[in-house]
Design an enzyme around this catalytic site. Structure first.
Site, PDB file in Angstrom:
ATOM      1  N   ARG A  14       0.715  -1.095  -0.147  1.00  0.00           N
ATOM      2  CA  ARG A  14       0.051   0.073   0.051  1.00  0.00           C
ATOM      3  C   ARG A  14       0.823   1.214  -0.073  1.00  0.00           C
ATOM      4  NH1 ARG A  14      -0.715   4.741   2.511  1.00  0.00           N
ATOM      5  NH2 ARG A  14      -0.152   3.546   4.538  1.00  0.00           N
ATOM      6  N   ASP A  15       1.539   1.561   1.226  1.00  0.00           N
ATOM      7  CA  ASP A  15       2.216   2.819   1.155  1.00  0.00           C
ATOM      8  C   ASP A  15       3.449   2.802   0.228  1.00  0.00           C
ATOM      9  OD1 ASP A  15       3.149   5.365   2.390  1.00  0.00           O
ATOM     10  OD2 ASP A  15       3.605   4.524   4.293  1.00  0.00           O
ATOM     11  N   HIS A 213       5.165   4.448  12.757  1.00  0.00           N
ATOM     12  CA  HIS A 213       5.226   4.484  11.327  1.00  0.00           C
ATOM     13  C   HIS A 213       6.128   5.423  10.744  1.00  0.00           C
ATOM     14  CE1 HIS A 213       2.770   4.150   7.537  1.00  0.00           C
ATOM     15  NE2 HIS A 213       3.409   5.364   6.987  1.00  0.00           N
ATOM     16  N   HIS A 215       8.755   7.273   8.129  1.00  0.00           N
ATOM     17  CA  HIS A 215       9.439   7.457   6.894  1.00  0.00           C
ATOM     18  C   HIS A 215      10.769   7.603   7.161  1.00  0.00           C
ATOM     19  CE1 HIS A 215       6.008   6.910   4.188  1.00  0.00           C
ATOM     20  NE2 HIS A 215       5.329   7.186   5.415  1.00  0.00           N
ATOM     21  N   CYS A 246       3.976   9.372   0.173  1.00  0.00           N
ATOM     22  CA  CYS A 246       2.766   9.869  -0.059  1.00  0.00           C
ATOM     23  C   CYS A 246       2.888  10.707  -1.267  1.00  0.00           C
ATOM     24  CB  CYS A 246       2.177  10.363   1.417  1.00  0.00           C
ATOM     25  SG  CYS A 246       0.469  10.956   0.973  1.00  0.00           S
ATOM     26  N   ASN A 255       9.382   4.561   3.290  1.00  0.00           N
ATOM     27  CA  ASN A 255       9.215   3.884   4.668  1.00  0.00           C
ATOM     28  C   ASN A 255      10.368   3.319   5.260  1.00  0.00           C
ATOM     29  OD1 ASN A 255       6.341   3.498   3.646  1.00  0.00           O
ATOM     30  ND2 ASN A 255       6.052   3.741   5.823  1.00  0.00           N
TER      31      ASN A 255
HETATM   32  P1  HMG Z   1     -12.925  14.058  -3.409  1.00  0.00           P
HETATM   33  O1  HMG Z   1     -12.589  14.271  -4.750  1.00  0.00           O
HETATM   34  O2  HMG Z   1     -13.486  15.249  -2.470  1.00  0.00           O
HETATM   35  O3  HMG Z   1     -14.037  12.893  -3.216  1.00  0.00           O
HETATM   36  O4  HMG Z   1     -11.742  13.205  -2.454  1.00  0.00           O
HETATM   37  P2  HMG Z   1     -15.416  12.445  -4.051  1.00  0.00           P
HETATM   38  O5  HMG Z   1     -16.355  11.977  -3.020  1.00  0.00           O
HETATM   39  O6  HMG Z   1     -15.714  13.911  -4.783  1.00  0.00           O
HETATM   40  O7  HMG Z   1     -14.969  11.487  -5.062  1.00  0.00           O
HETATM   41  C1  HMG Z   1     -13.855  11.841  -6.454  1.00  0.00           C
HETATM   42  C2  HMG Z   1     -14.112  10.476  -7.177  1.00  0.00           C
HETATM   43  O8  HMG Z   1     -13.612   9.499  -6.304  1.00  0.00           O
HETATM   44  C3  HMG Z   1     -15.437  10.011  -7.606  1.00  0.00           C
HETATM   45  O9  HMG Z   1     -15.272   9.114  -8.754  1.00  0.00           O
HETATM   46  C4  HMG Z   1     -15.749   8.803  -6.489  1.00  0.00           C
HETATM   47  O10 HMG Z   1     -16.810   7.947  -6.774  1.00  0.00           O
HETATM   48  C5  HMG Z   1     -14.326   8.325  -6.082  1.00  0.00           C
HETATM   49  P3  HMG Z   1     -15.929   9.931 -10.083  1.00  0.00           P
HETATM   50  O11 HMG Z   1     -17.361  10.225  -9.841  1.00  0.00           O
HETATM   51  O12 HMG Z   1     -15.376  11.397 -10.370  1.00  0.00           O
HETATM   52  O13 HMG Z   1     -15.781   9.129 -11.272  1.00  0.00           O
HETATM   53  N1  HMG Z   1     -14.181   7.857  -4.686  1.00  0.00           N
HETATM   54  C6  HMG Z   1     -13.763   6.508  -4.573  1.00  0.00           C
HETATM   55  N2  HMG Z   1     -13.336   5.625  -5.311  1.00  0.00           N
HETATM   56  C7  HMG Z   1     -13.161   4.306  -4.934  1.00  0.00           C
HETATM   57  N3  HMG Z   1     -12.793   4.396  -3.315  1.00  0.00           N
HETATM   58  C8  HMG Z   1     -13.224   5.256  -2.689  1.00  0.00           C
HETATM   59  C9  HMG Z   1     -13.638   6.500  -3.220  1.00  0.00           C
HETATM   60  N4  HMG Z   1     -14.004   7.932  -2.800  1.00  0.00           N
HETATM   61  C10 HMG Z   1     -14.217   8.411  -3.985  1.00  0.00           C
HETATM   62  N5  HMG Z   1     -13.031   5.361  -1.351  1.00  0.00           N
HETATM   63  C11 HMG Z   1     -11.112  11.615  -1.127  1.00  0.00           C
HETATM   64  C12 HMG Z   1     -11.767  12.814  -1.406  1.00  0.00           C
HETATM   65  C13 HMG Z   1     -11.085  11.308   0.064  1.00  0.00           C
HETATM   66  C14 HMG Z   1     -11.755  10.672  -1.734  1.00  0.00           C
HETATM   67  C15 HMG Z   1      -9.683  11.816  -1.844  1.00  0.00           C
HETATM   68  O14 HMG Z   1      -9.116  12.659  -1.639  1.00  0.00           O
HETATM   69  C16 HMG Z   1      -8.933  10.301  -1.514  1.00  0.00           C
HETATM   70  O15 HMG Z   1      -9.160   9.502  -2.252  1.00  0.00           O
HETATM   71  N6  HMG Z   1      -7.860  10.552  -0.959  1.00  0.00           N
HETATM   72  C17 HMG Z   1      -6.864   9.485  -0.572  1.00  0.00           C
HETATM   73  C18 HMG Z   1      -5.440   9.952  -0.805  1.00  0.00           C
HETATM   74  C19 HMG Z   1      -4.345   8.701  -0.406  1.00  0.00           C
HETATM   75  O16 HMG Z   1      -4.720   7.749  -0.511  1.00  0.00           O
HETATM   76  N7  HMG Z   1      -3.451   9.028   0.164  1.00  0.00           N
HETATM   77  C20 HMG Z   1      -2.453   8.196   0.754  1.00  0.00           C
HETATM   78  C21 HMG Z   1      -2.579   7.528   1.744  1.00  0.00           C
HETATM   79  S1  HMG Z   1      -2.442   8.210   3.362  1.00  0.00           S
HETATM   80  C22 HMG Z   1      -0.755   7.673   3.575  1.00  0.00           C
HETATM   81  O17 HMG Z   1       0.012   7.660   2.782  1.00  0.00           O
HETATM   82  C23 HMG Z   1      -0.171   8.410   5.105  1.00  0.00           C
HETATM   83  C24 HMG Z   1      -0.014   7.358   5.917  1.00  0.00           C
HETATM   84  O18 HMG Z   1       1.004   6.296   5.326  1.00  0.00           O
HETATM   85  C25 HMG Z   1       0.671   7.389   7.065  1.00  0.00           C
HETATM   86  C26 HMG Z   1       1.685   8.544   7.196  1.00  0.00           C
HETATM   87  O19 HMG Z   1       2.769   8.105   6.442  1.00  0.00           O
HETATM   88  O20 HMG Z   1       1.579   9.554   7.905  1.00  0.00           O
HETATM   89  C27 HMG Z   1      -1.234   6.368   6.028  1.00  0.00           C
HETATM   90 MG    MG Z   2       3.190   6.487   5.251  1.00  0.00          MG
END
Ligand code: HMG
Ligand code: MG
Length: 305
Positions: A14-15, A213, A215, A246, A255
């Protein structure tokens, strides 16, 4: 906590992969999960169910989840935990169709990264996570929580401890069994780890609920693990070959490499249940698949030895 074991949460699939630009074949992702599992790793974050526009690399999350071997992995929960990262009810609904038994919810302790990563405020992120957690728990699905930007945010600068505490409390209150403290941009150093973990535990957070966690942007991740370990933390997230980053955290590197973590812990006589030499081979294999240098120092050294 004096126990001589550490639980490793492998976040490579994932990450580790989410920030890779060139789209990786789904079969390679599934093979990675299978190989990681064969090393003895029992906690593997397998994919995310997020907007495919936000993270194109993991847009094949459904195909990963429907694979027969991944399905077997999901079904032996809780012997093996295979969480899927979920931002909203839409993602949870999809994950539930594939029989997922554990999800991870994620928030940021800082406003800037919250807006960049999930397009909402910290409090809205917590509210969305609560909705996901409540629905997941009502279906018997375990929930793990992440707090990002525990030391600093790429947009807002240093993060106050109090902001981290607020997120940790809320995530525990909504039923997360464990909170992973994310140094998203890898800037923290051991003194800051000690300071934050002490602050949280003095505020009443049980240390057994915390995971690290880290990085490795500034090369502090392994030192940070030891600082947290000496404060009583016994769960650490890492990524094979040090993959990771990210897309919404400018400057964030991979990581902590799982090989480096396992090497360091085993040298100290701490059990992880992981076969290091097999893990080193997995790190070399995935680096080759991605045509990327292997970022695990221990992995490279052991291969050369
Ligand atoms: P948004 O654009 O406000 O959402 O994004 P929306 O509801 O308007 O949806 C946009 C589009 O995405 C739509 O599709 C939805 O259907 C679809 P369209 O109609 O345009 O074709 N959609 C989805 N599809 C599949 N699964 C879903 C989903 N939700 C919406 N769950 C949203 C808001 C939160 C959805 C977006 O910003 C997002 O997905 N963000 C996630 C980003 C991400 O994954 N970042 C990396 C992970 S976090 C990380 O790495 C940190 C961590 O490792 C810890 C650390 O290191 O600190 C965990
Ligand atoms: Mg991370």
């Amino acid at each position: 906590n004096s126990s001589r074991t550490v639980r490793i949460v492998e976040v490579g699939p994932r990450d580790g992969l989410q920030n890779v630009k060139e789209i990786i074949p789904t079969a390679t992702k599934i093979e990675l999960i299978r190989k990681l599992c064969a090393t003895g790793l029992q906690n593997i974050e397998v994919t995310s169910m997020v907007s495919p526009r936000a993270v194109p690399q993991l847009a094949d999350g459904k195909a990963v989840l429907e694979d027969t071997q991944v399905q077997q992995l999901l079904q032996i929960h809780p012997q093996t935990r295979a969480p899927v990262l979920i931002p909203n009810i839409k993602g949870l609904d999809i994950a539930m169709q594939y029989g997922v038994k554990e999800v991870s919810v994620f928030v940021s302790a800082s406003e800037g990264f919250s807006q960049a990563n999930i397009k909402c405020s910290v409090q809205q992120g917590l509210d969305n996570s609560r909705k996901v957690a409540e629905r997941a728990l009502s279906h018997g699905i375990s929930v793990r929580g992440y707090v990002s930007c525990i030391f600093a945010c790429p947009f807002d600068g240093p993060t106050p401890h109090q902001a981290v505490l607020h997120c940790v409390k809320e995530l525990l209150d909504m039923g997360c069994y464990e909170i992973s403290l994310g140094d998203t941009i890898g800037v923290g150093a051991p003194t800051q780890v000690r300071s934050l973990v002490s602050f949280l535990t003095e505020a009443g957070i049980p240390v057994g609920k915390l995971a690290g966690h880290f990085h490795d942007t500034y090369g502090q991740a392994m030192a940070n693990v030891w600082a947290a370990y000496h404060c009583g933390v016994r769960v650490f997230d890492s990524s094979v070959a040090g993959l990771g980053g990210c897309p919404y955290a400018p400057g964030a590197k991979g990581n902590l490499a799982t090989e480096d973590l396992v090497y360091s812990l085993h040298t100290a006589g701490i059990d992880t249940g992981v076969n290091l030499s097999q893990l080193v081979d997995v790190g070399a294999w995935i680096s080759q698949q991605l045509s990327a240098p292997n970022s695990s120092r221990a992995g490279n050294a052991l291969r050369a030895a």
